[in-house]
Design a protein around this motif. Structure first.
Motif, PDB file in Angstrom:
ATOM      1  N   ARG A  69      32.892  45.174  41.188  1.00 43.42           N
ATOM      2  CA  ARG A  69      32.210  43.983  41.686  1.00 43.42           C
ATOM      3  C   ARG A  69      32.976  42.723  41.298  1.00 43.42           C
ATOM      4  NH1 ARG A  69      27.687  45.047  39.985  1.00 43.42           N
ATOM      5  NH2 ARG A  69      26.559  45.592  41.892  1.00 43.42           N
ATOM      6  N   ALA A  70      33.579  42.706  40.095  1.00 39.41           N
ATOM      7  CA  ALA A  70      34.344  41.528  39.652  1.00 39.41           C
ATOM      8  C   ALA A  70      35.569  41.328  40.525  1.00 39.41           C
ATOM      9  CB  ALA A  70      34.727  41.688  38.191  1.00 39.41           C
ATOM     10  N   THR A  71      36.208  42.434  40.900  1.00 37.75           N
ATOM     11  CA  THR A  71      37.372  42.328  41.787  1.00 37.75           C
ATOM     12  C   THR A  71      36.942  41.801  43.148  1.00 37.75           C
ATOM     13  OG1 THR A  71      38.428  44.173  40.640  1.00 37.75           O
ATOM     14  CG2 THR A  71      39.276  43.605  42.819  1.00 37.75           C
ATOM     15  N   GLN A 123      44.488  47.162  39.328  1.00 37.90           N
ATOM     16  CA  GLN A 123      45.891  46.713  39.346  1.00 37.90           C
ATOM     17  C   GLN A 123      46.791  47.687  38.578  1.00 37.90           C
ATOM     18  OE1 GLN A 123      47.376  43.870  40.816  1.00 37.90           O
ATOM     19  NE2 GLN A 123      49.261  44.878  40.183  1.00 37.90           N
ATOM     20  N   SER A 124      47.903  48.019  39.246  1.00 44.74           N
ATOM     21  CA  SER A 124      48.914  48.854  38.554  1.00 44.74           C
ATOM     22  C   SER A 124      49.555  48.028  37.444  1.00 44.74           C
ATOM     23  CB  SER A 124      49.990  49.326  39.537  1.00 44.74           C
ATOM     24  OG  SER A 124      51.054  49.913  38.838  1.00 44.74           O
ATOM     25  N   SER A 125      49.763  48.685  36.318  1.00 39.44           N
ATOM     26  CA  SER A 125      50.404  47.987  35.191  1.00 39.44           C
ATOM     27  C   SER A 125      51.920  47.900  35.352  1.00 39.44           C
ATOM     28  CB  SER A 125      50.065  48.706  33.877  1.00 39.44           C
ATOM     29  OG  SER A 125      50.539  50.049  33.916  1.00 39.44           O
ATOM     30  N   GLU A 126      52.497  48.628  36.322  1.00 40.58           N
ATOM     31  CA  GLU A 126      53.947  48.696  36.480  1.00 40.58           C
ATOM     32  C   GLU A 126      54.446  47.883  37.671  1.00 40.58           C
ATOM     33  OE1 GLU A 126      54.904  52.791  36.742  1.00 40.58           O
ATOM     34  OE2 GLU A 126      54.022  53.307  34.806  1.00 40.58           O
ATOM     35  N   ASN A 127      53.549  47.586  38.603  1.00 39.53           N
ATOM     36  CA  ASN A 127      54.011  46.933  39.829  1.00 39.53           C
ATOM     37  C   ASN A 127      52.923  45.965  40.285  1.00 39.53           C
ATOM     38  OD1 ASN A 127      54.926  46.136  42.356  1.00 39.53           O
ATOM     39  ND2 ASN A 127      55.381  48.225  43.052  1.00 39.53           N
ATOM     40  N   ALA A 128      53.301  44.677  40.410  1.00 37.80           N
ATOM     41  CA  ALA A 128      52.327  43.663  40.805  1.00 37.80           C
ATOM     42  C   ALA A 128      51.790  43.899  42.205  1.00 37.80           C
ATOM     43  CB  ALA A 128      52.946  42.281  40.717  1.00 37.80           C
ATOM     44  N   THR A 142      50.601  40.006  45.526  1.00 37.14           N
ATOM     45  CA  THR A 142      51.326  40.031  44.249  1.00 37.14           C
ATOM     46  C   THR A 142      50.497  39.459  43.104  1.00 37.14           C
ATOM     47  OG1 THR A 142      52.294  37.877  44.767  1.00 37.14           O
ATOM     48  CG2 THR A 142      53.566  39.831  45.385  1.00 37.14           C
ATOM     49  N   ASN A 143      49.227  39.117  43.377  1.00 37.77           N
ATOM     50  CA  ASN A 143      48.368  38.534  42.344  1.00 37.77           C
ATOM     51  C   ASN A 143      47.746  39.661  41.526  1.00 37.77           C
ATOM     52  OD1 ASN A 143      45.879  37.470  41.076  1.00 37.77           O
ATOM     53  ND2 ASN A 143      46.480  35.575  42.125  1.00 37.77           N
ATOM     54  N   THR A 144      48.041  39.666  40.273  1.00 35.33           N
ATOM     55  CA  THR A 144      47.541  40.744  39.411  1.00 35.33           C
ATOM     56  C   THR A 144      46.201  40.397  38.781  1.00 35.33           C
ATOM     57  OG1 THR A 144      48.752  39.838  37.524  1.00 35.33           O
ATOM     58  CG2 THR A 144      49.895  41.476  38.886  1.00 35.33           C
ATOM     59  N   THR A 145      45.834  39.115  38.838  1.00 37.40           N
ATOM     60  CA  THR A 145      44.591  38.698  38.171  1.00 37.40           C
ATOM     61  C   THR A 145      43.362  39.302  38.838  1.00 37.40           C
ATOM     62  OG1 THR A 145      45.614  36.624  37.499  1.00 37.40           O
ATOM     63  CG2 THR A 145      43.214  36.719  37.459  1.00 37.40           C
ATOM     64  N   VAL A 146      43.316  39.242  40.171  1.00 34.12           N
ATOM     65  CA  VAL A 146      42.107  39.659  40.872  1.00 34.12           C
ATOM     66  C   VAL A 146      41.918  41.173  40.834  1.00 34.12           C
ATOM     67  CG1 VAL A 146      42.122  37.646  42.360  1.00 34.12           C
ATOM     68  CG2 VAL A 146      43.317  39.710  43.071  1.00 34.12           C
ATOM     69  N   PHE A 147      43.002  41.922  40.590  1.00 32.81           N
ATOM     70  CA  PHE A 147      42.879  43.377  40.554  1.00 32.81           C
ATOM     71  C   PHE A 147      42.915  43.932  39.133  1.00 32.81           C
ATOM     72  CE2 PHE A 147      44.639  42.559  44.828  1.00 32.81           C
ATOM     73  CZ  PHE A 147      43.707  43.231  45.604  1.00 32.81           C
ATOM     74  N   SER A 148      42.617  43.109  38.173  1.00 28.20           N
ATOM     75  CA  SER A 148      42.739  43.522  36.780  1.00 28.20           C
ATOM     76  C   SER A 148      41.396  43.927  36.151  1.00 28.20           C
ATOM     77  CB  SER A 148      43.351  42.387  35.953  1.00 28.20           C
ATOM     78  OG  SER A 148      42.515  41.238  35.995  1.00 28.20           O
ATOM     79  N   HIS A 149      40.329  43.978  36.949  1.00 26.11           N
ATOM     80  CA  HIS A 149      38.994  44.312  36.433  1.00 26.11           C
ATOM     81  C   HIS A 149      38.755  45.809  36.580  1.00 26.11           C
ATOM     82  CE1 HIS A 149      38.345  39.985  36.432  1.00 26.11           C
ATOM     83  NE2 HIS A 149      38.731  39.961  37.707  1.00 26.11           N
ATOM     84  N   ASP A 150      39.380  46.590  35.765  1.00 21.81           N
ATOM     85  CA  ASP A 150      39.392  48.038  35.970  1.00 21.81           C
ATOM     86  C   ASP A 150      37.996  48.650  35.900  1.00 21.81           C
ATOM     87  OD1 ASP A 150      40.683  50.642  36.219  1.00 21.81           O
ATOM     88  OD2 ASP A 150      40.025  50.917  34.138  1.00 21.81           O
TER      89      ASP A 150
END
Length: 696
Positions: A564-566, A655-660, A552-560
């Motif tokens: 490599r950052a993810t 990261q999906s913008s609609e679902n964590a 449910t962590n959206t931070t780690v999957f937010s590097h679209d």
């Protein structure tokens, strides 16, 4: 008949008369005090002798003296003067058979402290000389007999008449030192046309003939020298500067004495013949300078087996030795007793030494004619043989030394083909035999600690063989799999050595087994100096487990834009947000991080990533090129087909913008990302990407 008988009777009587009375020899003479062997002149009465004279007395046959009975005589052919320098006290002379006259010096010798006597002579005069022994005690003021310049005179007879007036004909030994020192030195007396000066002594004393004829430049023939027992300096400078002499007297002595022949023929520029039978020439200075400055050509006769030097102290270097034969040596040097020779007498031991071989050569064998060597020694570089009575030729034959060529046994990934040995300066060819997929990288040839220059390229190298053994080592490098050093364009197949193969090549042919086995990626997009490439292995994995923090962590999957950052936020979290990273909790991430492809990555095993949405869309945009490449690679080393009816939607780490709890996935049938959100815990198709450097 009666008349004939009278004639015959007369002739017989005449013959008998000649037998009994003979003829008187006008040359016979005495010194007036001591009788010669002819005691009584013809016509004197001697009881009991043969024949009778007309006056009733008995007649003695005339005595004909031998040459030895002729005293030392000066015969004059023109009016002039004979000069006696430093006369001995017992010296006398007879002129034309007359009374003996004492020679008493009565005038000062010019340019000297000595005294002299001048005797006036007329053409035809003969002066006979007698004395009771030599009075020469030092080199100063010796007795010298000479003719005044312009007086034509010659000398002959037995010089021993100066040592004993009466018994000189039988004398064979000289006991007084310097007995005849400078007797005819520097004078104008000539050699007689028919008669000789006699030096009959066979046993000599020290310096007895020293300088006897020195500088007597009108002497044309030397007296015989029968002496067999020599003494120190006995012939020293005897004929020094006698430039009219062409032939030396025969020298019979076997053993030489100290300085006995020293300068004997010094500066006798026309001497062309010497016969010396000496066999022991070891005495100190016995022949020093004895033939210095004689004629350049001449003949020397010597005893067999004597090792004379070839110089002014021995045999003139350019003279011929009688009875010797030529030695012709090619590639070597002939010598006798250490002296270099080109000729030698039969029976003399000759040593021949081969020249030092040229670099890389060694002596092999002598080629010779006639048969002077045998099989046991013809291969020796130094040989001794007995000179035959004919010319000899020898040729030293040399052969190449073959040095060893050793190949390092530790050579890997290939081998070398080369001869096991080679001669100096020979060009040696090395043929490399690389193992499959390898090429020759370098070849090193060493001669001891020295590197030998190696030429050539590809699999053929050459070097010039040095004068020594060599060791060869080599390295082989694996050959590039691709035709390009690195990937640079979309469609390039990337291999595990970092090289690449462009579509322009593989579209026209099938890939080789090696290319298939080592392919690891296909370039999907080029971004400046980075080539985004997709891995050939696909799988079905979940991004997170139900129990993971990342679910449910959206931070780690937010590097679209940057997968490599993810990956780093999950695997290398420095903020302690993700503390439960494991294969179970993050299966897809773990799979990418430990991506093995088809176990063919070699050392390219890091930086494989699950792509972000934007990165996967770049792959999608060139899926046709990727599909073509993977089909060329084949299903053994790539997922083929790359997209199929069951695998059309690939997960991303965006990261999906609609679902964590969800991420985007990309539909590879149309590139849609919005309508295909996918839960992180659901299992779905995944692939990996990697960035390769593609700059210059």
């Amino acid at each position: 008949m009666k008349k004939m008988a009278k004639v015959l009777t007369f002739l017989m009587c005449a013959a008998l008369a000649f037998t009994f009375w003979g003829c008187e020899n006008p040359a016979a003479s005495t010194d007036g005090e001591n009788k010669t062997p002819q005691e009584n002149p013809v016509g004197t009465s001697t009881p009991g002798t043969q024949g009778q004279g007309t006056n009733g007395t008995t007649q003695t046959p005339a005595h004909v003296p031998s040459d030895l009975e002729t005293p030392l005589t000066i015969e004059v052919a023109s009016d002039g003067q004979i000069i006696i320098k430093n006369p001995w006290s017992t010296l006398k002379y007879k002129k034309n058979g007359g009374e003996a006259v004492n020679v008493i010096a009565d005038e000062q010798e010019p340019n000297s402290h000595g005294m002299q006597k001048t005797i006036e002579v007329s053409r035809g005069d003969k002066l006979e000389f007698f004395a009771a022994g030599s009075e020469n005690t030092t080199a100063a003021y010796p007795l010298t007999i000479t003719c005044r310049y312009g007086t034509d005179c010659s000398a002959y007879g037995n010089v021993m008449s100066l040592l004993n007036s009466s018994n000189f004909s039988t004398l064979t030994e000289i006991t007084q030192e310097k007995a005849f020192y400078k007797l005819f030195c520097d004078n104008h007396i000539k050699s007689h046309n028919q008669k000789n000066i006699l030096l009959p002594a066979t046993i000599l004393s020290k310096d007895c003939y020293n300088n006897m004829f020195a500088y007597s430049m009108e002497i044309t023939k030397a007296p015989d020298l029968p002496a067999t027992t020599l003494a120190e300096g006995c012939y020293e400078q005897m004929f020094d500067y006698c430039r009219q002499l062409t032939r030396a007297p025969e020298l019979l002595a076997v053993t030489l004495a100290k300085e006995c022949y020293q300068k004997m023929f010094y500066q006798c520029a026309n001497i062309q013949y010497i016969k010396c039978l000496a066999t022991d020439i070891r005495a100190e200075n016995c022949t020093t300078d004895w033939v210095k400055d004689v004629s350049n050509t001449g003949t020397f006769v010597k005893a067999n087996g004597v090792n004379w030097s070839r110089n002014e102290n021995g045999i003139p270097a350019s003279w011929t030795i009688e009875g010797e034969h030529t030695i012709t040596v090619t590639g070597g040097v002939a010598s006798v007793n250490g002296q270099t020779v080109t000729k030698a007498e039969a029976g003399v031991e000759v040593t021949v030494t081969a020249n030092t071989p040229a670099t890389g050569k060694e002596f092999d064998v002598w080629l010779y004619n006639p048969e002077i060597l045998n099989e046991n020694n013809e291969h020796n570089s130094r040989v001794t043989f007995t000179m035959p009575a004919e010319n000899v030729t020898l040729e030293a034959s040399y052969e190449d030394i073959y040095y060893s060529i050793n190949v390092d046994s530790a050579i890997a990934n290939g081998s070398l083909s080369v001869s096991s040995r080679a001669a100096y300066n020979q060009t040696v060819t090395i043929s490399a035999n690389p193992s499959e997929y390898y090429a020759l990288n370098s070849v090193t040839v060493r001669n001891g600690e020295t590197n030998v220059i190696v030429n050539g390229d590809n699999n053929t190298r050459t070097f010039t063989m040095p004068a020594g053994n060599v060791t060869i080592s080599a390295t082989f490098r694996i050959t590039p799999i691709g035709t390009k050093k690195r990937p640079t364009e979309v469609g390039d197949i990337v291999f595990n050595d970092g090289t690449a193969l462009p579509a322009s090549i593989y579209n026209t042919r099938n890939l080789t087994d090696r290319e298939k086995q080592n392919a690891i990626a296909v370039v999907a997009n080029v971004q400046g100096s980075r080539c985004l490439s997709v891995g050939l292995k696909q799988d079905s994995k979940a991004l997170c487990s139900d129990n993971s923090i990342g679910k449910t962590n959206t931070t780690v999957f937010s590097h679209d834009g940057d997968a490599r950052a993810t990956r780093d936020a999950i695997c290398n979290d420095n903020n302690s947000v993700i503390t439960d990273y494991s294969q179970d909790n993050y299966s897809a991430i773990y799979w990418a991080q430990n991506y093995a492809g088809f176990n063919n990555l070699n050392n390219i095993t890091n930086d494989w990533l699950i792509p972000s949405k934007s990165e996967l869309l770049l792959v999608y945009n060139n899926k046709s090129v990727i599909i073509t490449a993977t089909e060329k690679i084949g299903s053994s080393y790539a997922t083929v087909p790359f997209v199929n009816e069951t695998t059309t939607h690939y997960l991303t780490v965006s990261q999906s913008s609609e679902n964590a709890e969800a991420v985007y996935r990309v539909d590879f049938t149309n590139g849609d990302t919005q309508n295909h959100q996918y839960h992180k815990t659901w299992t779905g198709p995944v692939l990996v990407i990697r960035y390769f450097y593609c700059g210059d």
